[in-house]
Design an enzyme around this catalytic site. Structure first.
Site, mmCIF file in Angstrom:
data_model
loop_
_atom_site.group_PDB
_atom_site.id
_atom_site.type_symbol
_atom_site.label_atom_id
_atom_site.label_comp_id
_atom_site.label_asym_id
_atom_site.label_seq_id
_atom_site.Cartn_x
_atom_site.Cartn_y
_atom_site.Cartn_z
ATOM 1 N N HIS A 198 0.889 -1.349 0.084
ATOM 2 C CA HIS A 198 -0.022 0.070 0.082
ATOM 3 C C HIS A 198 0.846 1.085 0.012
ATOM 4 O O HIS A 198 0.379 2.467 -0.012
ATOM 5 C CB HIS A 198 -0.985 -0.016 1.272
ATOM 6 N N ASP A 257 -2.282 1.984 -4.739
ATOM 7 C CA ASP A 257 -3.677 2.055 -3.799
ATOM 8 C C ASP A 257 -4.554 1.018 -4.134
ATOM 9 O O ASP A 257 -4.535 0.271 -5.033
ATOM 10 C CB ASP A 257 -4.014 3.767 -4.102
#
Length: 432
Positions: free
Chosen positions: A404, A408
């Protein structure tokens, strides 16, 4: 004939060190050119290091289980009378021509890691987070993340961390490997004496230790997010069932689901190149090649990741040939270092073991990993212009774990959806 230093040769582009597994020749023993002198294990595969000439082993510099840097002198050899000095020099140079030429570093033997010393203080106010290339290189070699580097006490000017600080920290057993900084002065991280139970004690083998280290490193380096999706593989399953025998008869290769999965994933990676990346500090490296790793279980139960290079440029037949060859090498413990390096994205087929789905751990330094679950028949509602129907379909769950920091939810979800689309849109009339 004078004595010659025998250095540990390079065993792969990304390999920086190896572990001495076993000396096949003992001090005082003679050997012929090409005989295996020593077995060396890396974080990829085990390697047999041959003798560069005929002679006698005079002295070994390291023992079994010692970790040695590439280019280090591991033994002293004496060539036999029949070998000229020029031949010996040429053979040795050929063995180590790609090895590092840096000065010999002091050997670091860390204490048992994993536990945090009850007196270890984690620095909380460090403002200088500049790391020299040498410090960054040492950290990478020992699987130390930037987050963990920030916990190491620094003795350099203006609070800068030095090489000696990192080596001292490693020698102490990496006491802050899992610690979190605390601001309260004088607070010590407690030593938790957990009851581990009683039973048979089984020592991890070398590969299992490396896998454990790699998995912990991945979880502490990348903030993992896992997304899930369901795919209808009915067309793909029906096509394979109808063509697997004729495919093997025509091409002499088995048609498993793996090449079909690799083909679809490579196409999806090409559509979303920002999945095919790695992190280097504050930079993102977008890979030029789409190299698909396949998590594979070895006969020992350990895991290894053979790599299909340039998977997007190969047709189904060549994918099947290469995947079958790599699988056979894995089953017979014949994988080489080159077979397991350079992957840019990994697939783990947890369905092979009957799992419905999985939450895979990213294969560092990649940005994402796909897990494919078991293909299971299920009654599904199918929407058609004339109305909804219930049909028996071949369904499979896909799960994508991604880093992450750089991927995204939109990118991860879109990429996963594209893989499912390629699976579902498989051409049932495809020719073999």
């Amino acid at each position: 004939m004078s004595q010659t230093e025998f250095k540990l040769p390079r065993m792969g582009e990304s390999i920086t060190e190896g572990t001495i597994i076993n000396w096949m020749v003992q001090p005082g023993d003679s050997f012929e050119e090409g005989d295996i002198i020593v077995e060396v294990g890396t974080d990829k595969v085990d390697n047999e290091v041959p003798a560069p000439f005929s002679g006698t082993l005079i002295e070994t510099k390291y023992n079994a289980k010692d970790v040695v840097k590439i280019g280090e002198v591991i033994a002293i050899l004496k060539a036999s009378e029949g070998a000229s000095k020029k031949d010996v020099k040429n053979n040795i140079e050929e063995e180590i021509k790609t090895a590092p030429t840096a000065k010999k570093a002091s050997k670091v033997v860390p204490k048992q890691s994993g536990a945090v010393s009850s007196t270890y203080q984690v620095p909380v106010n460090r403002t200088n987070k500049f790391y020299s290339p040498l410090v960054a290189k040492i950290a990478r070699e020992h699987h130390i993340s930037y987050e963990e580097l920030a916990r190491i006490p620094a003795t350099g000017k203006d609070g800068r961390i030095q090489k000696s600080d990192v080596f001292k920290y490693i020698e102490e057993g990496r006491p802050a490997q899992f610690a979190q900084p605390v601001a309260e002065a004088g607070y010590s991280i407690p030593q938790l004496n957990l009851d581990k139970g009683k039973g048979k004690i089984v020592e991890m083998d070398r590969m299992r230790q490396m896998i454990a280290d790699h998995m912990v490193y991945s979880k502490h380096t990348s903030p993992h997010v896992t997304a899930y999706i369901e795919a209808d593989l009915t067309n793909m399953v029906n096509w394979r069932n109808a063509n697997k025998e004729s495919f093997q008869k025509k091409h002499g290769e088995k048609m498993t689901f793996t090449p079909l999965f690799v083909e679809a994933v490579a196409k999806a990676v090409k559509d979303f190149p920002m999945i095919n990346v790695s992190v280097d500090g504050t930079y993102i490296i977008v890979k030029e090649n789409i190299n698909i790793g396949m998590a594979t279980a070895l006969p020992s139960g350990n895991l290894i990741v053979p790599v299909v290079r340039d998977a997007d440029k190969k047709d189904l037949l060549n994918l099947a040939k290469e995947i079958n060859e790599l699988a056979e090498k894995a089953r017979t413990n014949k994988l080489k270092a080159d077979d397991t390096k350079g992957s840019s994205f990994t697939i783990s087929n947890v369905g092979t073991f009957g799992s419905l789905m999985g939450t895979p751990i990213i294969n560092q330094p990649e940005a994402a990993i796909l897990a494919t679950g078991i293909i299971k028949k299920r009654a599904e509602v199918i929407e058609k212009p004339e109305g909804d129907t219930i049909e028996i379909r071949q369904m499979m769950y896909l799960s994508l774990s991604f880093d992450h920091r750089i991927v995204d939810g939109f990118l991860g979800g879109s990429f996963l959806r594209r893989i499912a689309d390629y699976f579902e849109d498989f051409d049932i009339n495809r020719k073999i």
